[in-house]
Design a protein around this motif. Sequence first.
Motif, short mmCIF file in Angstrom:
data_model
loop_
_atom_site.label_atom_id
_atom_site.label_comp_id
_atom_site.label_asym_id
_atom_site.label_seq_id
_atom_site.Cartn_x
_atom_site.Cartn_y
_atom_site.Cartn_z
N HIS B 158 -26.49 -7.52 13.85
CA HIS B 158 -27.83 -7.24 14.39
C HIS B 158 -27.69 -6.13 15.43
O HIS B 158 -26.94 -6.28 16.40
CB HIS B 158 -28.40 -8.50 15.03
CG HIS B 158 -29.86 -8.44 15.37
ND1 HIS B 158 -30.39 -7.47 16.18
CD2 HIS B 158 -30.89 -9.22 15.00
CE1 HIS B 158 -31.70 -7.67 16.30
NE2 HIS B 158 -32.03 -8.72 15.58
N GLY B 160 -29.66 -5.20 17.68
CA GLY B 160 -30.47 -5.32 18.88
C GLY B 160 -29.95 -6.22 19.96
O GLY B 160 -30.49 -6.21 21.07
N TYR B 161 -28.94 -7.03 19.67
CA TYR B 161 -28.43 -7.92 20.72
C TYR B 161 -26.93 -8.12 20.54
O TYR B 161 -26.37 -7.82 19.48
CB TYR B 161 -29.17 -9.27 20.73
CG TYR B 161 -28.79 -10.23 19.61
CD1 TYR B 161 -29.35 -10.13 18.35
CD2 TYR B 161 -27.86 -11.24 19.82
CE1 TYR B 161 -29.01 -11.00 17.32
CE2 TYR B 161 -27.52 -12.13 18.80
CZ TYR B 161 -28.10 -12.01 17.56
OH TYR B 161 -27.75 -12.87 16.54
N ASP B 162 -26.29 -8.65 21.55
CA ASP B 162 -24.85 -8.91 21.50
C ASP B 162 -24.63 -10.17 20.65
O ASP B 162 -25.01 -11.26 21.06
CB ASP B 162 -24.33 -9.12 22.93
CG ASP B 162 -22.82 -9.27 22.96
OD1 ASP B 162 -22.25 -9.82 21.99
OD2 ASP B 162 -22.21 -8.86 23.95
N ALA B 201 -35.33 -6.19 14.74
CA ALA B 201 -35.61 -4.80 15.09
C ALA B 201 -36.05 -4.09 13.83
O ALA B 201 -35.23 -3.75 12.97
CB ALA B 201 -34.37 -4.15 15.69
#
Lengths: 91, 232
Positions: B158, B160-162, B201
């Motif tokens: 992804h 958009g995030y860790d 996202a």
Amino acid sequence: MCHVSVGHVGRAIEEAGIATTAVYVRAFGHVVDEMKLPRVLITNHPMGRPLGPVGDRQRQRAVVASALSLIDSATEPTVVDDLGPFRPVGG
Amino acid sequence: MADAPETFEEFRKSFSYGERSDLDFKFMKSLSDDEAAQFLAGLLAHVGDAYDHARLTDIIDYVIDWQARAYAPAPDAKRTWVYEEGPFATPAKPLADSRVALLTSSGHFVHDDDPEPFGVVGMTQQEAEERISEFLKVPPELSRVPVSFAPGELRVRHGGYDVTSAALDHNVAFPLDHLHDLQADGVIGELHDEAFSFMGAAAQMRLQKETAPEWAKMLRDAEVDVVLLVPV
């Protein structure tokens, strides 16, 4: 962005007649209000770990069960805060 | 001529898809210079305190507070997706009799069913982050995960995030183990045989007008009663 995306999906599912319940982290709680989502549990967890810390099965399960319980208990749009602290296992 | 020294603004923004990209701290892009300075100074003070008091949890609480502060929209910010009211479907059955499906925006998928965004086989997390602006121009693809999957089969990616935590323990964002347990305990009637995940996202307008209604119809056709949503 993800939180708005899920807002769109949740609204569409509700419009199709299926009940939804969601878990949002506090940082994106404003999205819940803006998109008027029907049933939401808000946690004080960091982005990327909405249900709790790695390996904390007790916390994760409590969050999941609490969010699902809104299906039976909410008779109108309901947002519940569960702002217990984020405590990594072994931390 | 030597390059101009990096400004503090450039520094704090470099954590958001820049040379110091760190999705846990990309929120510093949303702070002002003064706020970011306040955040970093406070963070160092908490680290210093931890030497003496071992209160590592204070550091976590502090960062979570600033994350929330950074993502809160400014009072004068233009907000696109704001509604006066929302749909509220009355459940047809009690939870204990309901078929429940999981749908998350965590970006999980089964390893042999990689959505292969943009036709890329085996896209890495790093490439997903580097191509975030491209993801934002296309509607998302829904991955279907059989709920009987073997743990070693699950992957997450992804931009958009860790995803570090979600890769270590999918239940932090994709809580299928808990839904299995809740089914065994009779809290939910039945777990739908597929769970769903996508990378949130994505192009918002097309998601809202086309993709989300298609997914809703798919769930209705599958006679799902309840959907647990987890945005990440």
